[in-house]
Design a protein around this motif. Structure first.
Motif, PDB file in Angstrom:
ATOM      1  N   HIS A  93       8.151  33.608  -9.554  1.00  0.00           N
ATOM      2  CA  HIS A  93       7.426  34.845  -9.820  1.00  0.00           C
ATOM      3  C   HIS A  93       7.786  35.807  -8.693  1.00  0.00           C
ATOM      4  N   VAL A  94       8.282  36.983  -9.060  1.00  0.00           N
ATOM      5  CA  VAL A  94       8.816  37.876  -8.029  1.00  0.00           C
ATOM      6  C   VAL A  94       8.301  39.292  -8.223  1.00  0.00           C
ATOM      7  N   HIS A 153       7.638  46.423  -9.689  1.00  0.00           N
ATOM      8  CA  HIS A 153       7.137  45.672 -10.828  1.00  0.00           C
ATOM      9  C   HIS A 153       7.322  44.187 -10.588  1.00  0.00           C
ATOM     10  N   PHE A 154       6.655  43.423 -11.412  1.00  0.00           N
ATOM     11  CA  PHE A 154       6.681  41.968 -11.275  1.00  0.00           C
ATOM     12  C   PHE A 154       7.411  41.372 -12.467  1.00  0.00           C
ATOM     13  N   LEU A 155       8.088  40.282 -12.233  1.00  0.00           N
ATOM     14  CA  LEU A 155       8.748  39.590 -13.329  1.00  0.00           C
ATOM     15  C   LEU A 155       8.848  38.103 -13.029  1.00  0.00           C
ATOM     16  N   PHE A 175      -1.744  33.430   2.193  1.00  0.00           N
ATOM     17  CA  PHE A 175      -1.105  32.900   1.004  1.00  0.00           C
ATOM     18  C   PHE A 175      -1.330  33.868  -0.157  1.00  0.00           C
ATOM     19  N   VAL A 176      -0.273  34.092  -0.946  1.00  0.00           N
ATOM     20  CA  VAL A 176      -0.402  34.924  -2.139  1.00  0.00           C
ATOM     21  C   VAL A 176       0.274  34.203  -3.306  1.00  0.00           C
ATOM     22  N   ALA A 177      -0.347  34.299  -4.484  1.00  0.00           N
ATOM     23  CA  ALA A 177       0.247  33.729  -5.701  1.00  0.00           C
ATOM     24  C   ALA A 177       0.014  34.713  -6.839  1.00  0.00           C
ATOM     25  N   VAL A 178       1.060  34.999  -7.607  1.00  0.00           N
ATOM     26  CA  VAL A 178       0.975  35.946  -8.731  1.00  0.00           C
ATOM     27  C   VAL A 178       1.564  35.288  -9.964  1.00  0.00           C
ATOM     28  N   ASP A 179       0.870  35.415 -11.083  1.00  0.00           N
ATOM     29  CA  ASP A 179       1.450  35.008 -12.362  1.00  0.00           C
ATOM     30  C   ASP A 179       2.075  36.247 -12.986  1.00  0.00           C
ATOM     31  N   SER A 180       3.361  36.398 -12.776  1.00  0.00           N
ATOM     32  CA  SER A 180       4.024  37.620 -13.228  1.00  0.00           C
ATOM     33  C   SER A 180       4.531  37.504 -14.654  1.00  0.00           C
TER      34      SER A 180
END
Lengths: 135, 653
Positions: free
Chosen positions: A95-96, A14-16, B617-622
């Motif tokens: 963001h992980v 999961h992401f947090l 490159f990767v970017a995530v808005d978690s």
């Protein structure tokens, strides 16, 4: 003791979002550098800037350190002293992706800060999982 | 009698098994000139609900605008490219956009913007980045992924764009500015030209019509708008130049621009609002004061150590040396994508060159499309009769069929070299092929004493192929755009090859201790073309560097003294050096397919935070999960490059 960490299957990862705070108390914060180590099973997938206009740009990271999910975050602002943040300020958000059940705990390995005159500022740092959604 | 129209526009010989038996009746139905536009509901993926405008039918597409800001300091360029994605549909989408960048771009920054929030993307090993992106996409997070397909072709993916919402993706790259024949040149490509994939290839980049995903069978595809369609995507370019010396003359033959100077050394260039369709390379050239450009050394030091860039300009003496007889081999791409203006301009260039040859020179004409053919069994003396014969042969060539460049290379390089002449093989092509690795390896294997000059023809040339053909072929590259003068380009070329190059260059670095110098083999120095070397150093950063080279039996030496440390733009040197190391390792990989080499390339890219074939490159808005089901993937359709014919270059069912 700490709850046993149970790795999750990748498809259950999961992401947090994890907020990084610096409390400079009554000193205006002009510059900072924090070194953080992500725990095993955690991958950093983005670094966001902070709340204050002084640190709204997402900080750079050291590309060699990030390969082991060690993040060296740094920022400095040239804004006038009156526009610099004081007290507890969110300076960045990580963001992980987490592949383990337990909430990841980031270890702060070093932290320094300075005021507008270049003087060292005594600070407290904290790293917290964000609750609720961003607007 | 039905009129023959090849289904793909690429010629019967490129379609496997296309041989009817003798007892069968074969009907070939002519296809209409302009493919009919599709109609249907407004939903992602079908590309329908076309809105008619005076400029054509507007197709809803997820990329609204591209903004390019470039700063030139000395010879280093820093470019920020912002792509504005917006969802025009009523359900969530994933946008995919295949686009070009200069082939020497060192992409080292990636930021995703959602509203006022900016998230810096992380450089990861490619497969890992793809897994992270896929997981984020599946779980409903806004995410973006930037991957490299070729050194000059990239894919931007943005997942979970909600209806009506905008997501910006900004990438930054460094590159060195090209200098040739007295002019600095800034180039920004805006569209990927349609690539030809040889029969049986499976790892290429396909060129297909809008909405025809999968037709090419290639893992990456560029979808092209039909001739009467447009997407509304436009581009803005602003270039700030700080030349350090007075700028004397400027030229932009590709676009309408506006310029503004606040001082003699600086210039701001902006693209006119009237010329913003992204369907051709943007090329801006300028000359600076002083007719004697000097060699120079620029250094930079940080906690990683010392980095340098050495620019070697050929000494003036070369122009005084005696001209030797030439053996000129012209290899013309006569494939379908060259049909019309590109081949017409290429033929003009060859005609000009033939008219400049002397009777003691020899020439050969070769053309290739699905096969290669040549004027005669061996080169002809450049007598007036033979030149006339060559011109007549040239006039009969048209652009049609596939692009089997490998056939052209073998035909050009596989006949005996005349030791009394300097052999130059000139390739004139748009470079719209996808087996670049095979081509470059073939040149490496067959080169011998030949020098390759590559001429990129058209508005959106495959510059990665052109530059590397020249590099591997130990020659030089030139470009002939739609508004360039064929005569001027070819005159400069003949002037260059008429004077011997400085070969076997050796450098004595003096007190500078250098390592990791790239390119490892110093190219020959031709009149009008500098060579740039980058490397690492320790020791005294203000040395005297001695350079020596040969022209036949003569040796020429000169000294470069001093260095410019901390010069503006020098902070980009570590990224530029790492990019050149990756390019050098990639050239070795043409013939060495070891895992160790791939691992080394990957590690350099990770250590310096650079995009490469093995990193992404990767970017995530978690911080937020978007509502709704996983979005439909909408590939961004682009216009064919200006001057290229859709019908002969794009696969359309």
């Amino acid at each position: 003791g700490r709850a046993e960490e149970t790795p999750t299957a990748p498809e259950r990862s999961h992401f947090l979002a994890v907020d990084v705070f610096i409390d400079s108390h009554d000193q205006p914060l002009a510059a900072y550098q924090i070194e953080l180590q992500a725990p095993p099973g955690t991958r950093i997938v983005g670094i966001e800037g902070g709340d204050s206009p002084a640190f709204s740009e997402p900080p750079h990271y050291d590309p060699k350190a990030i390969q082991n999910d060690r993040v060296i975050l740094g920022g400095f602002s040239t804004l006038p002293e009156l526009q610099l943040p004081k007290g507890r300020t969110r300076v960045a958000t990580l963001h992980v992706q987490n592949e383990r059940v337990a909430v990841p705990e980031f270890a702060v390995q070093s932290a320094t800060a300075a005021n507008a005159k270049g003087g060292k500022v005594k600070i407290q740092t904290s790293v917290e999982e964000r609750k609720g959604e961003s607007k | 009698m039905p009129r023959f129209e090849p289904a793909s526009g690429r010629g019967v010989s490129s379609i496997p098994s296309f041989l009817p038996s003798s007892d069968e009746e074969l009907w070939i139905i002519a296809r209409g000139e302009e493919p009919a536009a599709e109609t249907g509901e407004a939903k992602p993926g079908c590309g329908a609900m076309l809105a008619a405008t005076p400029q054509g039918e507007e197709v809803p597409m997820p990329l609204k605008h591209t903004d390019v800001r470039a700063d030139v300091l000395g010879c280093i360029t820093t470019v920020k490219v912002t792509q504005q994605f917006q969802n025009p549909f009523d359900s969530k989408i994933e946008a995919k956009y295949v686009f070009p960048l200069p082939q020497n771009a060192a992409v080292n920054e990636f930021i995703m913007t959602i509203g006022t929030r900016r998230i810096r993307g992380i450089i990861r090993e490619r497969h890992e980045a793809e897994r992270l992106y896929a997981a984020a996409k599946h779980q409903g997070y806004v995410a973006s992924l930037l991957t490299q397909e070729r050194p000059n072709i990239f894919t931007q993916s943005v997942a979970n764009i909600e209806p009506g919402k905008q997501i910006d993706v900004e990438l930054t790259y460094f590159s060195t500015l090209a200098w040739a024949d007295g002019w600095y040149e800034f180039v920004f490509p805006t569209v990927v030209g349609p690539r030809f994939n040889p029969p049986g290839s499976t790892g290429g980049i396909g060129a297909v019509g809008r909405g025809q995903h999968g037709v090419s069978g290639q893992p990456t595809e560029v979808q092209y708008l039909k001739p009467k369609e447009r997407s509304g995507h436009d581009i803005a370019i602003r270039l700030n130049i700080d030349a350090g010396v007075a700028i004397e003359e400027t030229e932009c033959v590709t676009h309408v621009t506006r310029t503004h100077s606040s001082s003699a050394d600086t210039l701001e260039v902006t693209l006119s609002p009237l010329d913003r369709i992204p369907n051709k390379d943007f090329v801006f050239r300028y000359k600076v004061a002083g007719d004697r450009i000097k060699s120079g050394l620029v250094t930079f030091e940080d906690k990683r150590g010392g980095f340098f860039s050495l620019m070697l300009y050929p000494p003036q003496d070369l122009k005084q040396l005696e001209r030797k007889p030439l053996e000129m081999v012209f290899v013309l791409d006569s494939s379908g994508s060259m049909n019309g203006r590109p081949i017409s301009e290429a033929k003009k260039a060859i005609e000009r060159a033939l008219q400049q040859l002397r009777p003691e020179d020899t020439f050969q004409l070769i053309n290739f499309s699905s096969r290669a053919s040549q004027l005669g069994s061996r080169p002809l003396s450049a007598t007036p009769e033979n030149v006339k014969r060559g011109l007549a042969c040239l006039s009969r060539l048209e652009g049609q069929g596939g692009t089997m460049m490998i056939e052209g290379i073998k035909a050009a390089l596989d006949f005996p070299h005349d030791p009394g002449r300097m052999r130059f093989v000139c390739f004139l092509t748009d470079g719209y092929i996808d087996n670049e690795t095979q081509i470059l390896a073939a040149i490496q294997q067959h080169l011998g004493a030949t020098r390759i000059f590559s001429f990129g023809i058209g508005s959106s040339v495959n510059r990665h192929l052109m530059e590397n053909m020249a590099k591997v072929g130990r020659g030089a590259v030139a470009y002939l755009g739609p508004n360039d003068s064929a005569a001027r380009v070819m005159d400069a070329f003949i002037e260059r090859v008429s004077h011997p190059a400085l070969t076997d260059l050796e450098l004595d670095w003096g007190t500078l201790k250098v390592t990791g110098v790239y390119p490892r083999v110093v190219p020959d120095l031709f009149v009008g073309r500098p060579v740039i070397l980058t490397g690492r150093f320790t020791g005294n950063s203000t040395p005297a560097v001695r350079v020596a080279g040969k022209t036949g039996d003569n040796t020429i030496e000169w000294t470069i003294s001093g260095s410019r440390a901390g010069e503006d733009g020098a902070s980009a040197l570590p990224s530029v050096w790492a990019r050149m190391k990756i390019a050098d390792l990639s050239e070795t990989a043409l013939t060495d397919h070891s895992d160790e080499l791939a691992e080394e390339i990957k590690q350099v890219a990770l250590d310096y935070g650079l995009l490469s074939a093995y990193t992404a490159f990767v970017a995530v808005d978690s911080s937020r999960v978007t509502a709704g089901e996983e979005g439909t993937t909408v590939p961004m359709a682009v216009p064919v490059p200006e001057g290229v014919k859709y019908r002969t270059a794009v696969q359309d069912r």
